[in-house]
Motif scaffolding. Structure first.
Motif, PDB file in Angstrom:
ATOM      1  N   MET A   1       5.291  37.126  21.580  1.00  0.00           N
ATOM      2  CA  MET A   1       6.598  36.716  21.551  1.00  0.00           C
ATOM      3  C   MET A   1       7.165  36.797  22.507  1.00  0.00           C
ATOM      4  O   MET A   1       7.060  37.298  23.662  1.00  0.00           O
ATOM      5  N   ALA A   2       8.551  35.848  22.876  1.00  0.00           N
ATOM      6  CA  ALA A   2       9.251  35.564  24.170  1.00  0.00           C
ATOM      7  C   ALA A   2      10.695  35.507  23.664  1.00  0.00           C
ATOM      8  O   ALA A   2      11.155  35.054  22.741  1.00  0.00           O
ATOM      9  N   ALA A   3      11.745  36.164  24.793  1.00  0.00           N
ATOM     10  CA  ALA A   3      13.180  35.946  24.337  1.00  0.00           C
ATOM     11  C   ALA A   3      13.608  35.236  25.867  1.00  0.00           C
ATOM     12  O   ALA A   3      13.029  35.624  26.977  1.00  0.00           O
ATOM     13  N   VAL A   4      14.431  34.449  25.992  1.00  0.00           N
ATOM     14  CA  VAL A   4      14.853  33.411  26.937  1.00  0.00           C
ATOM     15  C   VAL A   4      16.123  33.892  27.520  1.00  0.00           C
ATOM     16  O   VAL A   4      17.055  34.009  26.891  1.00  0.00           O
ATOM     17  N   ALA A   5      16.503  33.880  28.762  1.00  0.00           N
ATOM     18  CA  ALA A   5      17.711  33.854  29.388  1.00  0.00           C
ATOM     19  C   ALA A   5      18.061  32.561  30.247  1.00  0.00           C
ATOM     20  O   ALA A   5      17.043  32.501  31.257  1.00  0.00           O
ATOM     21  N   ALA A   6      18.775  31.807  29.843  1.00  0.00           N
ATOM     22  CA  ALA A   6      18.925  30.519  30.619  1.00  0.00           C
ATOM     23  C   ALA A   6      20.274  29.837  30.315  1.00  0.00           C
ATOM     24  O   ALA A   6      20.937  30.158  29.421  1.00  0.00           O
ATOM     25  N   PRO A   7      20.832  29.005  31.311  1.00  0.00           N
ATOM     26  CA  PRO A   7      21.962  28.221  31.019  1.00  0.00           C
ATOM     27  C   PRO A   7      21.929  27.066  30.254  1.00  0.00           C
ATOM     28  O   PRO A   7      20.834  26.042  30.371  1.00  0.00           O
ATOM     29  N   PHE A   8      22.733  26.742  29.515  1.00  0.00           N
ATOM     30  CA  PHE A   8      22.994  25.464  28.591  1.00  0.00           C
ATOM     31  C   PHE A   8      24.504  25.139  28.694  1.00  0.00           C
ATOM     32  O   PHE A   8      25.272  25.711  28.359  1.00  0.00           O
ATOM     33  N   GLY A   9      24.438  23.675  28.801  1.00  0.00           N
ATOM     34  CA  GLY A   9      25.993  23.039  29.023  1.00  0.00           C
ATOM     35  C   GLY A   9      26.143  22.188  27.746  1.00  0.00           C
ATOM     36  O   GLY A   9      25.451  22.210  26.878  1.00  0.00           O
ATOM     37  N   ARG A  10      27.045  21.221  28.022  1.00  0.00           N
ATOM     38  CA  ARG A  10      27.480  20.212  27.098  1.00  0.00           C
ATOM     39  C   ARG A  10      26.477  19.040  26.735  1.00  0.00           C
ATOM     40  O   ARG A  10      26.334  18.503  25.812  1.00  0.00           O
ATOM     41  N   ASP A  11      25.698  18.942  27.924  1.00  0.00           N
ATOM     42  CA  ASP A  11      25.046  17.565  27.922  1.00  0.00           C
ATOM     43  C   ASP A  11      23.686  17.951  27.087  1.00  0.00           C
ATOM     44  O   ASP A  11      22.778  18.980  27.423  1.00  0.00           O
ATOM     45  N   MET A  12      23.611  17.197  25.787  1.00  0.00           N
ATOM     46  CA  MET A  12      22.578  17.525  24.975  1.00  0.00           C
ATOM     47  C   MET A  12      21.123  17.182  25.411  1.00  0.00           C
ATOM     48  O   MET A  12      20.075  17.847  24.934  1.00  0.00           O
ATOM     49  N   GLU A  13      21.049  16.005  26.446  1.00  0.00           N
ATOM     50  CA  GLU A  13      19.770  15.666  26.571  1.00  0.00           C
ATOM     51  C   GLU A  13      19.271  16.816  27.622  1.00  0.00           C
ATOM     52  O   GLU A  13      18.032  17.137  27.699  1.00  0.00           O
ATOM     53  N   ASP A  14      20.062  17.325  28.436  1.00  0.00           N
ATOM     54  CA  ASP A  14      19.769  18.352  29.367  1.00  0.00           C
ATOM     55  C   ASP A  14      19.516  19.361  28.631  1.00  0.00           C
ATOM     56  O   ASP A  14      18.248  20.327  28.899  1.00  0.00           O
ATOM     57  N   CYS A  15      20.016  19.838  27.656  1.00  0.00           N
ATOM     58  CA  CYS A  15      19.698  21.048  26.849  1.00  0.00           C
ATOM     59  C   CYS A  15      18.318  20.984  25.944  1.00  0.00           C
ATOM     60  O   CYS A  15      17.376  21.868  26.282  1.00  0.00           O
ATOM     61  N   PHE A  16      17.980  19.722  25.745  1.00  0.00           N
ATOM     62  CA  PHE A  16      16.667  19.553  25.048  1.00  0.00           C
ATOM     63  C   PHE A  16      15.514  19.574  25.981  1.00  0.00           C
ATOM     64  O   PHE A  16      14.584  19.994  25.825  1.00  0.00           O
ATOM     65  N   ALA A  17      16.005  18.927  27.245  1.00  0.00           N
ATOM     66  CA  ALA A  17      14.857  18.980  28.325  1.00  0.00           C
ATOM     67  C   ALA A  17      14.605  20.213  28.781  1.00  0.00           C
ATOM     68  O   ALA A  17      13.493  20.788  28.931  1.00  0.00           O
ATOM     69  N   ARG A  18      15.511  21.160  28.737  1.00  0.00           N
ATOM     70  CA  ARG A  18      15.201  22.526  28.973  1.00  0.00           C
ATOM     71  C   ARG A  18      14.361  23.417  28.049  1.00  0.00           C
ATOM     72  O   ARG A  18      13.462  24.032  28.391  1.00  0.00           O
ATOM     73  N   ILE A  19      14.835  22.856  26.723  1.00  0.00           N
ATOM     74  CA  ILE A  19      14.033  23.654  25.566  1.00  0.00           C
ATOM     75  C   ILE A  19      12.806  23.106  25.472  1.00  0.00           C
ATOM     76  O   ILE A  19      11.746  23.855  25.164  1.00  0.00           O
ATOM     77  N   ALA A  20      12.327  21.701  25.892  1.00  0.00           N
ATOM     78  CA  ALA A  20      10.992  21.118  25.820  1.00  0.00           C
ATOM     79  C   ALA A  20      10.221  21.864  26.980  1.00  0.00           C
ATOM     80  O   ALA A  20       9.021  22.477  26.740  1.00  0.00           O
ATOM     81  N   ASP A  21      10.783  22.096  28.127  1.00  0.00           N
ATOM     82  CA  ASP A  21      10.004  23.132  29.139  1.00  0.00           C
ATOM     83  C   ASP A  21       9.730  24.684  28.714  1.00  0.00           C
ATOM     84  O   ASP A  21       8.513  25.021  28.864  1.00  0.00           O
ATOM     85  N   LEU A  22      10.929  25.133  28.146  1.00  0.00           N
ATOM     86  CA  LEU A  22      10.576  26.516  27.742  1.00  0.00           C
ATOM     87  C   LEU A  22       9.547  26.716  26.623  1.00  0.00           C
ATOM     88  O   LEU A  22       8.852  27.493  26.489  1.00  0.00           O
ATOM     89  N   THR A  23       9.653  25.433  25.701  1.00  0.00           N
ATOM     90  CA  THR A  23       8.746  25.771  24.405  1.00  0.00           C
ATOM     91  C   THR A  23       7.265  25.302  24.921  1.00  0.00           C
ATOM     92  O   THR A  23       6.211  26.145  24.594  1.00  0.00           O
TER      93      THR A  23
END
Length: 273
Positions: A1-23
Motif C-alpha cells: 500500500m502507498a500514501a502520497v504527499a504531492a502538490p495539486f492545483g487548479r489545472d485539471m490536466e496537470d492534476c491528472f498528469a501527476r495522478i497518472a505518474d503516481l499510479t
C-alpha cells in the motif's frame, strides 16, 4: 500500500498528469491500495478565510471520476475532490477501482471558514474492498476521535485519511519539519491507528497553494501506532507491504481496544464510543 504527499492545483490536466505518474509508479511497485491527497482533483482552497472561488465542483458520477477509475485499473485508489450535488459543494473523497466506485465520504468537520466554501457531510461508514473493509476521513476529521472510532466500530480494518494539512499560520517554524502543526498531523495519525488498532494510510498535499503551506509527511501507520513508511515534508510516496489480517490479529491478540470497550460507562454525549 502507498500514501502520497504531492502538490495539486487548479489545472485539471496537470492534476491528472501527476495522478497518472503516481499510479504508474505505484503499480510498478506492486501497490494494491493508493491514497492520494485531499483535493487532488482541482486543488484545495487558496486560504482558510473564505476562498470565494474555490476549486472546480465535479459530479460524483462525472467524467473526472470515470477518468480516475481508468487510471486506477486493478488498484484501489482514494482521491479527494470538490463534489457538486443538488446545488451544494462538498469536500469529498472517493474510493475507486477500474470496475467502479467502492466508497465515498464527505468531510464532516470544517476548520476555520471552510464552511463558507463547502457544506458538511453527515456521517462515517466503512465499506468492503478486495483488500479488506475500508473507511475514509478527510483532514480535520482525524482530530476527532469519534470519527475514526465510528469507522472502526463499523468494521474498518484500513482507514485512509486524505488531507490538505497546512503549517501553522500564527507561529510557523523556519523548518517545516519542526512546525507544531506538522507535529499534530503526525500525532493524530499514530494515535488514531493505535487507539482503534487499524492500518492507517495518511495522504497529504505538499508545497504551497495560495496562502497555505502544506506539511507533506504522507505515511502508513500499523495497528500498533508504529510508522511503517513516511515521506519528508517535501513530499513523495510512502510504500509499505503488510498482511492486514495478520497485523490486526497480532495487535489485538492481548490488548483488544475495541473488544475491551465499556460503552455503558461512557457519557451519552459521546454516543457510546
Amino acid at each position: 500500500m502507498a500514501a502520497v504527499a504531492a502538490p495539486f492545483g487548479r489545472d485539471m490536466e496537470d492534476c491528472f498528469a501527476r495522478i497518472a505518474d503516481l499510479t504508474g509508479r505505484a503499480r510498478a511497485d506492486g501497490v494494491r491500495v493508493l491514497a492520494l491527497p485531499e483535493a487532488c482533483l482541482g486543488g484545495y482552497l487558496a486560504n482558510l478565510d473564505g476562498d470565494a472561488e474555490g476549486p472546480p465542483a465535479l459530479a460524483a458520477d462525472g467524467p473526472e471520476i470515470r477518468r480516475l477509475r481508468s487510471l486506477a485499473g486493478d488498484m484501489i485508489v482514494c482521491a479527494g475532490y470538490c463534489e457538486s450535488e443538488a446545488g451544494l459543494r462538498y469536500n469529498s473523497v472517493v474510493c475507486v477501482t477500474g470496475d467502479g466506485v467502492l466508497g465515498h465520504h464527505r468531510k464532516v468537520h470544517q476548520p476555520l471558514s471552510e464552511d463558507s466554501s463547502y457544506a458538511a457531510g453527515d456521517g462515517f461508514a466503512a465499506f468492503d474492498t478486495p483488500v479488506g473493509r475500508l473507511g475514509m476521513l478527510i483532514c480535520y476529521d482525524k482530530a476527532f476521535p469519534e470519527s475514526a472510532r465510528a469507522l472502526a466500530l463499523d468494521g474498518a480494518e484500513i482507514v485512509v485519511c486524505v488531507s490538505a494539512w497546512p503549517a501553522s499560520r500564527t507561529n510557523p517554524a523556519p523548518d517545516l519539519a519542526d512546525d507544531r502543526w506538522t507535529h499534530r498531523f503526525d500525532l493524530f495519525d499514530q494515535a488514531r491507528a493505535l487507539e482503534n488498532q487499524v492500518v492507517w494510510l495518511s495522504a497529504n498535499q505538499s508545497g504551497t497553494f495560495g496562502d497555505l503551506r502544506f506539511v507533506g509527511r504522507a505515511k502508513i501507520v500499523g495497528p500498533g501506532g508504529e510508522i511503517l513508511a513516511m515521506t519528508p515534508v517535501a513530499g513523495g510516496m510512502a510504500v509499505a507491504e503488510l498482511d492486514v489480517q495478520a497485523a490486526l490479529a497480532a495487535a489485538r491478540r492481548s490488548m483488544g481496544h475495541l473488544r475491551d470497550r465499556r460503552p455503558e460507562t461512557y457519557a451519552a454525549a459521546v454516543g457510546g464510543f
